[in-house]
Design a protein around this motif. Structure first.
Motif, PDB file in Angstrom:
ATOM      1  N   LYS A   1       2.511  -8.768  -7.209  1.00 38.33           N
ATOM      2  CA  LYS A   1       1.069  -9.616  -6.670  1.00 38.33           C
ATOM      3  C   LYS A   1       1.965 -10.691  -7.361  1.00 38.33           C
ATOM      4  CE  LYS A   1      -3.308  -9.912  -4.619  1.00 38.33           C
ATOM      5  NZ  LYS A   1      -4.624  -9.094  -4.748  1.00 38.33           N
TER       6      LYS A   1
ATOM      7  N   GLY B   1       0.950 -14.165   5.927  1.00 39.92           N
ATOM      8  CA  GLY B   1       0.211 -15.896   6.293  1.00 39.92           C
ATOM      9  C   GLY B   1       0.318 -15.658   7.144  1.00 39.92           C
TER      10      GLY B   1
ATOM     11  N   ILE C   1     -13.403  -6.463   5.888  1.00 40.64           N
ATOM     12  CA  ILE C   1     -12.566  -5.683   5.158  1.00 40.64           C
ATOM     13  C   ILE C   1     -12.720  -4.695   4.888  1.00 40.64           C
ATOM     14  CG2 ILE C   1     -11.865  -6.447   2.270  1.00 40.64           C
ATOM     15  CD1 ILE C   1     -11.938  -9.707   3.184  1.00 40.64           C
TER      16      ILE C   1
ATOM     17  N   HIS D   1      -7.905  -6.944  -4.870  1.00 39.70           N
ATOM     18  CA  HIS D   1      -7.450  -8.058  -3.712  1.00 39.70           C
ATOM     19  C   HIS D   1      -7.427  -8.416  -2.541  1.00 39.70           C
ATOM     20  CE1 HIS D   1      -5.597  -3.446  -2.797  1.00 39.70           C
ATOM     21  NE2 HIS D   1      -6.658  -3.186  -3.635  1.00 39.70           N
TER      22      HIS D   1
ATOM     23  N   TYR E   1       0.617  -1.342   0.325  1.00 41.98           N
ATOM     24  CA  TYR E   1      -0.021  -0.129  -0.312  1.00 41.98           C
ATOM     25  C   TYR E   1       0.432   0.782  -0.186  1.00 41.98           C
ATOM     26  CZ  TYR E   1      -3.465  -3.731   1.460  1.00 41.98           C
ATOM     27  OH  TYR E   1      -4.068  -4.544   0.879  1.00 41.98           O
TER      28      TYR E   1
ATOM     29  N   ARG F   1     -12.458  -0.870   2.638  1.00 40.00           N
ATOM     30  CA  ARG F   1     -11.496   0.414   2.063  1.00 40.00           C
ATOM     31  C   ARG F   1     -11.918   1.747   2.720  1.00 40.00           C
ATOM     32  NH1 ARG F   1     -10.020  -4.094   0.653  1.00 40.00           N
ATOM     33  NH2 ARG F   1     -10.171  -5.589  -0.787  1.00 40.00           N
TER      34      ARG F   1
ATOM     35  N   PRO G   1     -13.858 -16.280   1.810  1.00 38.67           N
ATOM     36  CA  PRO G   1     -12.851 -16.074   2.706  1.00 38.67           C
ATOM     37  C   PRO G   1     -12.107 -15.833   2.373  1.00 38.67           C
ATOM     38  CG  PRO G   1     -13.085 -18.795   2.774  1.00 38.67           C
ATOM     39  CD  PRO G   1     -14.300 -17.888   1.656  1.00 38.67           C
ATOM     40  N   PHE G   2     -10.777 -15.686   1.145  1.00 40.08           N
ATOM     41  CA  PHE G   2     -10.256 -15.247   0.714  1.00 40.08           C
ATOM     42  C   PHE G   2     -10.669 -13.778  -0.023  1.00 40.08           C
ATOM     43  CE2 PHE G   2      -9.092 -19.674   1.423  1.00 40.08           C
ATOM     44  CZ  PHE G   2      -8.052 -19.914   1.751  1.00 40.08           C
ATOM     45  N   GLY G   3     -11.616 -13.196  -0.187  1.00 33.45           N
ATOM     46  CA  GLY G   3     -11.501 -12.092  -0.622  1.00 33.45           C
ATOM     47  C   GLY G   3     -12.419 -12.210  -2.094  1.00 33.45           C
TER      48      GLY G   3
ATOM     49  N   THR H   1      -3.169 -16.117   9.892  1.00 35.22           N
ATOM     50  CA  THR H   1      -4.423 -16.293   8.933  1.00 35.22           C
ATOM     51  C   THR H   1      -3.985 -17.589   9.131  1.00 35.22           C
ATOM     52  OG1 THR H   1      -2.958 -15.852   7.208  1.00 35.22           O
ATOM     53  CG2 THR H   1      -4.631 -14.516   7.226  1.00 35.22           C
TER      54      THR H   1
ATOM     55  N   PHE I   1       1.803  -2.624  -7.526  1.00 41.10           N
ATOM     56  CA  PHE I   1       1.558  -3.430  -6.605  1.00 41.10           C
ATOM     57  C   PHE I   1       1.271  -5.021  -6.675  1.00 41.10           C
ATOM     58  CE2 PHE I   1      -1.687  -4.952  -2.720  1.00 41.10           C
ATOM     59  CZ  PHE I   1      -0.890  -6.549  -2.414  1.00 41.10           C
TER      60      PHE I   1
ATOM     61  N   THR J   1      -6.233 -20.887  10.981  1.00 40.80           N
ATOM     62  CA  THR J   1      -7.091 -21.625  10.536  1.00 40.80           C
ATOM     63  C   THR J   1      -6.563 -23.391  10.845  1.00 40.80           C
ATOM     64  OG1 THR J   1      -6.839 -20.113   8.664  1.00 40.80           O
ATOM     65  CG2 THR J   1      -7.313 -22.740   7.942  1.00 40.80           C
TER      66      THR J   1
ATOM     67  N   CYS K   1      -6.740 -12.810  -2.014  1.00 39.49           N
ATOM     68  CA  CYS K   1      -5.624 -13.355  -1.512  1.00 39.49           C
ATOM     69  C   CYS K   1      -4.991 -14.093  -2.860  1.00 39.49           C
ATOM     70  CB  CYS K   1      -5.834 -14.439  -0.901  1.00 39.49           C
ATOM     71  SG  CYS K   1      -4.944 -15.119   0.624  1.00 39.49           S
ATOM     72  N   ILE K   2      -3.026 -14.220  -1.959  1.00 40.51           N
ATOM     73  CA  ILE K   2      -2.381 -14.820  -3.587  1.00 40.51           C
ATOM     74  C   ILE K   2      -1.746 -15.926  -2.332  1.00 40.51           C
ATOM     75  CG2 ILE K   2      -1.921 -13.409  -5.276  1.00 40.51           C
ATOM     76  CD1 ILE K   2       0.601 -12.018  -3.537  1.00 40.51           C
ATOM     77  N   GLY K   3      -2.391 -16.157  -1.605  1.00 41.50           N
ATOM     78  CA  GLY K   3      -1.435 -16.802  -0.218  1.00 41.50           C
ATOM     79  C   GLY K   3      -2.519 -18.010  -0.535  1.00 41.50           C
TER      80      GLY K   3
HETATM   81  C1  HEM Z   1      -4.590 -11.032   0.725  1.00 46.66           C
HETATM   82  C2  HEM Z   1      -7.473 -14.398   3.732  1.00 46.66           C
HETATM   83  C3  HEM Z   1      -2.975 -16.545   3.894  1.00 46.66           C
HETATM   84  C4  HEM Z   1      -1.108 -13.183   1.224  1.00 46.66           C
HETATM   85  C5  HEM Z   1      -6.520 -11.731   1.632  1.00 46.66           C
HETATM   86  C6  HEM Z   1      -7.178 -11.233   2.284  1.00 46.66           C
HETATM   87  C7  HEM Z   1      -7.845 -12.527   2.673  1.00 46.66           C
HETATM   88  C8  HEM Z   1      -7.491 -12.780   2.778  1.00 46.66           C
HETATM   89  C9  HEM Z   1      -9.749 -12.346   3.013  1.00 46.66           C
HETATM   90  C10 HEM Z   1      -8.552  -9.656   0.694  1.00 46.66           C
HETATM   91  C11 HEM Z   1      -8.106  -8.697   1.691  1.00 46.66           C
HETATM   92  C12 HEM Z   1      -8.681  -7.379   1.519  1.00 46.66           C
HETATM   93  O1  HEM Z   1      -9.417  -7.768   0.702  1.00 46.66           O
HETATM   94  O2  HEM Z   1      -8.698  -6.373   1.636  1.00 46.66           O
HETATM   95  C13 HEM Z   1      -6.372 -15.428   3.771  1.00 46.66           C
HETATM   96  C14 HEM Z   1      -6.840 -16.113   3.943  1.00 46.66           C
HETATM   97  C15 HEM Z   1      -5.891 -17.167   4.901  1.00 46.66           C
HETATM   98  C16 HEM Z   1      -5.012 -15.923   3.658  1.00 46.66           C
HETATM   99  C17 HEM Z   1      -8.003 -16.930   4.634  1.00 46.66           C
HETATM  100  C18 HEM Z   1      -5.294 -18.344   5.151  1.00 46.66           C
HETATM  101  C19 HEM Z   1      -6.262 -19.306   5.746  1.00 46.66           C
HETATM  102  C20 HEM Z   1      -2.133 -16.277   3.140  1.00 46.66           C
HETATM  103  C21 HEM Z   1      -0.711 -16.047   2.558  1.00 46.66           C
HETATM  104  C22 HEM Z   1      -0.284 -14.847   2.050  1.00 46.66           C
HETATM  105  C23 HEM Z   1      -1.750 -14.423   2.295  1.00 46.66           C
HETATM  106  C24 HEM Z   1      -0.119 -17.451   2.844  1.00 46.66           C
HETATM  107  C25 HEM Z   1       1.516 -15.719   1.450  1.00 46.66           C
HETATM  108  C26 HEM Z   1       1.547 -16.198   1.519  1.00 46.66           C
HETATM  109  C27 HEM Z   1      -2.093 -12.117   1.180  1.00 46.66           C
HETATM  110  C28 HEM Z   1      -1.526 -11.022  -0.211  1.00 46.66           C
HETATM  111  C29 HEM Z   1      -3.147 -10.847  -0.093  1.00 46.66           C
HETATM  112  C30 HEM Z   1      -3.427 -11.100   0.441  1.00 46.66           C
HETATM  113  C31 HEM Z   1      -0.233 -11.012   0.053  1.00 46.66           C
HETATM  114  C32 HEM Z   1      -3.472  -9.305  -1.190  1.00 46.66           C
HETATM  115  C33 HEM Z   1      -3.805  -7.525  -0.404  1.00 46.66           C
HETATM  116  C34 HEM Z   1      -4.348  -7.181  -1.266  1.00 46.66           C
HETATM  117  O3  HEM Z   1      -4.503  -7.074  -2.213  1.00 46.66           O
HETATM  118  O4  HEM Z   1      -4.944  -6.144  -0.801  1.00 46.66           O
HETATM  119  N1  HEM Z   1      -6.077 -12.629   2.108  1.00 46.66           N
HETATM  120  N2  HEM Z   1      -5.246 -15.090   3.994  1.00 46.66           N
HETATM  121  N3  HEM Z   1      -2.005 -14.721   2.712  1.00 46.66           N
HETATM  122  N4  HEM Z   1      -3.588 -12.298   0.969  1.00 46.66           N
HETATM  123 FE1  HEM Z   1      -4.542 -13.786   2.733  1.00 46.66          FE
END
Ligand code: HEM
Length: 486
Positions: free
Chosen positions: A107, A266, A341, A421, A96, A343, A415-417, A269, A103, A273, A423-425
């Motif tokens: 990603k 990561g 989440i 934005h 950010y 903005r 859960p990962f959005g 989160t 960014f 889990t 999630c890449i993880g």
């Molecule tokens: C974004 C959940 C694991 C790296 C996000 C977002 C969610 C999320 C909900 C969206 C956030 C937003 O919209 O503001 C999770 C959950 C995880 C997890 C539930 C595990 C169960 C990981 C891991 C990594 C990671 C392991 C890294 C290896 C990121 C990154 C973003 C992201 C870089 C992007 C943020 C953005 O673009 O603003 N995650 N995450 N996450 N997560 Fe995860």
């Protein structure tokens, strides 16, 4: 400190409060999910509440999720919401701190590095780390003897060891400075979303830790450049090869800061889990038995091979553990690590005929959507099979030009959005947590502890005090190493 209420017409209804500035902060802070559910009943899917002087507009339901995750950059930004919180922790030139388009390129570098070829090398690494750590915990404990395991602490250890080794490289895993991680993490104070640069003591430690961690990564980058290591398939090597569209390369500082961002993004989160997966499974021995049967079938073609005779998991076999996938998804449904989440609204923006004014925060609440009864009958019941055959909650992630998650953002299970934005993880998190739990249930038997006061089985409440929902203390499980018949 306070943001005055905008005079824009037709704004979402305002949730009642009695104390100015404080508004609904306490009720939201104690249990955001219950608070938002209660407001939804009274005001519908869109309303505004007051938190520490800021107007927070919530958009619920599938349409609300779609709105927030696909809102135009010019109208609302993640940068505005998270910059003050994340930039001091991650460092400059990344996430950010840079324009969103840059960014997005960063990603993509990470996403490209997290390739199938890389994942294949990660499963044996995670397997060895889990065995090593669990052996150390049970070093002097005979098989069959039960011990109390502080579950979140144990899962945090497993997460940091496996993630740092796979993504950041063996050098970081070996020289990993837990104290640095701790200080960085302590600097991640939710209050910083609202107040810039508060001089809290934890922030001095955070800044020092960021510098030391950056230096550590930079020394490794230097060493790898000297050795010309192109073999290792971790994210660090991926970033060292990365090139922006304009032909420039990320600086060593930017690479180091991105690695820190991944570590922080990561850690809680994933560790929350795997902790919740163990707690949910502790109440369902039938599901554990099915999970062991699944491993046996996938790995040996027979349903009843004893756990200690099962071969090691590989990336391919792990992918075939569909019930384990469902257990993880159902855990994420009930215990979404990121419950809200946000903005920051940059220009007045419309949602369902209402105007959300510039200066408000706009929020989606995946955890509230996950409990929608019409979509998930008996929503509080842990029922992994409801996800069998569904790819909802996980999906392909593309970038630049291609409409990223337009189709899936209008969903009640995110859960990962979604959207830019997203999630890449996710894929890594599935590999990491599925491997950890698969190995854990092979060698160990676990059950819920008891509440010392009531003598009843203890299942932890969610702790909402930090940004990530973790199990509240006490969060112990009773665990024993299984005895193997001679
Ligand atoms: C974004 C959940 C694991 C790296 C996000 C977002 C969610 C999320 C909900 C969206 C956030 C937003 O919209 O503001 C999770 C959950 C995880 C997890 C539930 C595990 C169960 C990981 C891991 C990594 C990671 C392991 C890294 C290896 C990121 C990154 C973003 C992201 C870089 C992007 C943020 C953005 O673009 O603003 N995650 N995450 N996450 N997560 Fe995860």
């Amino acid at each position: 400190f306070s943001s005055p209420r905008s005079t824009a017409k037709n704004q979402p209804p305002m949730v009642k409060y009695t104390i100015p500035f404080l508004g609904n902060t306490i009720e939201y802070g104690i249990d955001p999910v219950k608070f938002l559910q209660k407001c939804q009943k009274t005001y519908g899917d869109c309303f505004t509440f007051l938190m520490l002087g800021r107007h927070m507009t919530v958009t619920l339901g599938a349409d609300g999720n779609h709105f927030l995750f696909n809102v135009k950059l010019k109208d609302a930004s993640a940068e505005g919401a998270y910059e003050t919180l994340t930039v001091p922790v991650f460092g400059k030139e990344v996430v950010y701190d840079v324009p969103n388009a840059l960014f997005m390129e960063q990603k993509k570098f990470v996403k490209d590095a997290l390739s199938t070829a890389a994942f294949k090398t990660y499963v044996p690494i995670i397997t060895a780390e889990v065995k090593d750590y669990m052996d150390s915990v049970f070093k002097n404990v005979p098989a069959g003897k039960e011990i109390e395991m502080e579950t979140f602490e144990a899962m945090s250890q497993l997460t940091i060891r496996t993630a740092s080794h796979c993504l950041m490289g063996k050098e970081i895993r070996d020289g990993f400075l837990t104290k640095l991680y701790h200080d960085l993490d302590a600097g991640f104070a939710p209050i910083n979303v609202f107040f810039k640069w508060l001089p809290l003591p934890a922030f001095f430690a955070r800044d020092r830790a960021n510098k030391e961690m950056t230096d550590l990564f930079k020394s490794i980058i230097k060493k790898r450049k000297a050795e010309n290591d192109t073999e290792t398939l971790d994210v660090l090597n991926g970033l060292m090869k990365a090139e922006y569209k304009d032909g420039s390369r990320p600086s060593d500082d930017a690479i180091a800061h991105l690695m820190i961002a991944l570590l922080l993004g990561g850690q809680h989160t994933s560790s929350t889990t795997s902790s919740w997966m163990l707690f949910e499974l502790a109440r369902r021995p039938d599901v554990i038995a099915d999970l062991l049967k699944e491993q046996s079938m996938v790995l040996t073609g027979k349903p009843d091979t004893p756990a200690h005779l099962l071969p090691d998991l590989t990336y391919e076999t792990l992918r075939q553990l569909s019930l384990m996938d469902c257990v993880m998804k159902e855990t994420l449904r009930l215990h979404a690590p990121i419950h809200t989440i946000m903005r920051l609204v940059e220009n007045d923006v419309e949602f369902k005929g209402m105007t959300i004014p510039k200066g408000n925060f706009v929020c989606a609440a995946p955890q509230v959507s996950h409990l929608t009864e019409s979509k998930f009958p008996e929503p509080y019941k842990f029922d992994p099979l409801r996800h069998m055959g569904s790819d909802e909650g996980s999906g392909e992630w593309t970038i630049n030009g291609v409409d990223i998650a337009q189709k899936s953002a209008r969903s009640l299970f995110l859960p990962f959005g979604a959207g830019r934005h997203r999630c890449i993880g996710e894929a890594f998190a599935f590999i990491q947590n599925k491997t950890i739990i698969a190995l854990f249930i092979r060698e160990y038997a676990h059950r819920l502890g008891t509440d010392p006061k009531t003598g009843k089985q203890w299942f932890p409440e969610p702790d909402y005090t930090s940004l990530i929902t973790i199990p509240k203390v006490p969060r112990k499980l009773l665990v024993k190493k299984k005895e193997v018949a001679a």
